[in-house]
Scaffold this motif. Structure first.
Motif, short mmCIF file in Angstrom:
data_model
loop_
_atom_site.label_atom_id
_atom_site.label_comp_id
_atom_site.label_asym_id
_atom_site.label_seq_id
_atom_site.Cartn_x
_atom_site.Cartn_y
_atom_site.Cartn_z
N UNK A 91 0.70 -1.22 -0.02
CA UNK A 91 -0.10 -0.23 0.13
C UNK A 91 0.81 1.48 -0.15
N UNK A 92 0.40 2.46 0.19
CA UNK A 92 0.96 3.78 0.27
C UNK A 92 0.93 4.33 1.58
N UNK A 93 2.33 4.62 1.85
CA UNK A 93 2.64 5.11 3.40
C UNK A 93 3.43 6.59 3.16
N UNK A 94 3.36 7.18 4.40
CA UNK A 94 3.95 8.43 4.42
C UNK A 94 5.05 8.28 5.55
N UNK A 95 6.14 8.71 4.94
CA UNK A 95 7.56 8.63 5.83
C UNK A 95 7.54 9.95 6.58
#
Length: 405
Positions: free
Chosen positions: A270-274
């Motif tokens: 999936x999509x993640x914010x770092x």
């Protein structure tokens, strides 16, 4: 047998796969940096990279970064270069690498006869390790096994209307194929926090997304310095909010599954914010002193490759994972074609579609696992930066689907 069109990878003992089989020569204090550089000189053009930590005293962040990077799936073997009297926990690092089954050696300059003797010993070890790794078998790899990061740097007014949206479209394509994608730069999302929150997997995560951007704004306010450079202004950007809208575009349109911090590999696809901004009051300086510090943190989260969008023009690459350069400005691309991989400026100058450029970016990412190289790799760019930071553990709301991983 390798399937037609499949990526080729090296399987690691933890089950992950790497698209590179790099030997890293790792200095554990700045005093050992020169020796590490001398060791790799005969291997120019080969997959041997220098990484390292300059400080004599480690902190938990630097220790975790070195342990995580030295066991990244793109790394096949590690030579640790120590002066001998630094306080870095080198024994712990050595044992962590050794437990993965990778070739690893600890070279201590003060015990090995000094500079020249250490260089000879180090070069001998690297030569033997390269000979060993050349016969390492490869396995097939599919897009759903990839972790891809994205960053923008040297931004101008074209970044937010051509390069970043194209990178975001490539993210959407890769996510549709099951890949894991990570975007970052919370200090360049100021003003967009509520827009980002609307894409969160649940309300608790939405609150954490807003909080991470507000933390960045507070940190920069305390430092008296923001993530807005002279070059951004010369390139036509006027405010951090304007820059943020462009930076936001590279995240694509998918649902955001969670927040990670450096050294945390996303637990599922999936999509993640770092979140790269340190927790607590400023202690060690700026959150990131340059783009390469952020690239390395993306790599520490498992990124096999990083998509780098630039309008003004950036030449950097990175150690460990390839950096794919997407140029948003057609004039910059015309001036610096040898440093760029994708001309996203075609959207502005040739009426190319966002879909076409996004597909080109996606295809070039996949090609990196099929013996393809980025421009920065061909030019020998292997930049690396690691300094001090401090982070608190992630709260449960940051990874709401971790139980399902």
């Amino acid at each position: 047998m390798t399937k037609p069109g499949a990526m080729h990878a090296w399987r690691r003992s933890d089950g992950r796969k790497g698209i590179r089989n790099t030997v890293v020569v790792t200095y554990l204090v700045e005093c050992a940096h020169h020796v590490a550089r001398q060791i790799v000189r005969p291997f120019e053009g080969m997959d041997v990279h220098v990484i390292g930590f300059p400080g004599c005293f480690p902190n938990d962040y630097s220790q975790r970064m070195m342990e995580t990077l030295c066991t990244h799936p793109n790394v096949g073997g590690v030579l640790l270069v120590s002066l001998g009297c630094e306080n870095f926990r080198k024994g712990q690092l050595f044992r962590h690498i050794e437990a993965t089954g990778r070739p690893v050696e600890l070279l201590t300059i003060q015990h090995s006869g000094g500079t020249e003797a250490s260089v000879r010993l180090g070069r001998d070890w690297v030569s033997k390790t390269l000979s060993y790794l050349i016969d390492a078998p490869t396995v097939d790899m599919v897009p759903s096994e990839l972790i891809i990061g994205t960053i923008c740097g040297g931004s101008d007014a074209t970044s937010g209307i051509a390069g970043n949206p194209a990178a975001g479209r490539a993210f959407d394509m890769l996510l549709a194929e099951g890949a894991t994608c990570i975007f970052e730069e919370t200090g360049e999302l100021i003003g967009c926090e509520h827009i980002i929150a609307e894409r969160a997997a649940n309300p608790a995560l939405a609150n954490e997304l807003v909080g991470s951007v507000k933390k960045a704004a507070r940190y920069y306010a305390d430092m008296g310095y923001g993530s807005f450079s002279q070059g951004n202004a010369e390139g036509g950007l006027t405010t951090i909010e304007e820059k943020s809208m462009g930076a936001y575009a590279k995240s694509g349109s998918a649902c955001i599954q969670g927040i990670v911090k450096p050294c945390i590999v996303p637990p599922k696809q999936g999509l993640y914010l770092l979140d790269v901004v340190p927790d607590g009051p400023p202690r060690f300086g700026f959150p990131n002193i340059n783009d390469n510090a952020e690239i390395i943190e993306l790599i520490s989260c498992g990124a096999h490759a990083v998509i780098f969008v630039t309008g003004r023009g950036s030449v950097v690459g990175s150690a460990i994972s390839p950096v794919l350069k997407v140029c948003a400005n057609p004039e910059t691309f015309a001036r610096m074609p040898e440093d760029m991989d994708v001309n996203a400026g075609r959207i502005l100058s040739e009426n190319a579609s966002l879909e076409d450029v996004g597909t080109e970016i996606r295809d070039k990412v996949i090609a990196l696992g099929q013996a393809g190289q980025t421009a920065s790799e061909r030019l020998g760019h292997q930049e690396f930066v690691l300094t001090y930071k401090s982070f608190d553990p992630l709260g449960p709301a940051c990874l709401p689907n971790v139980a399902a991983a």
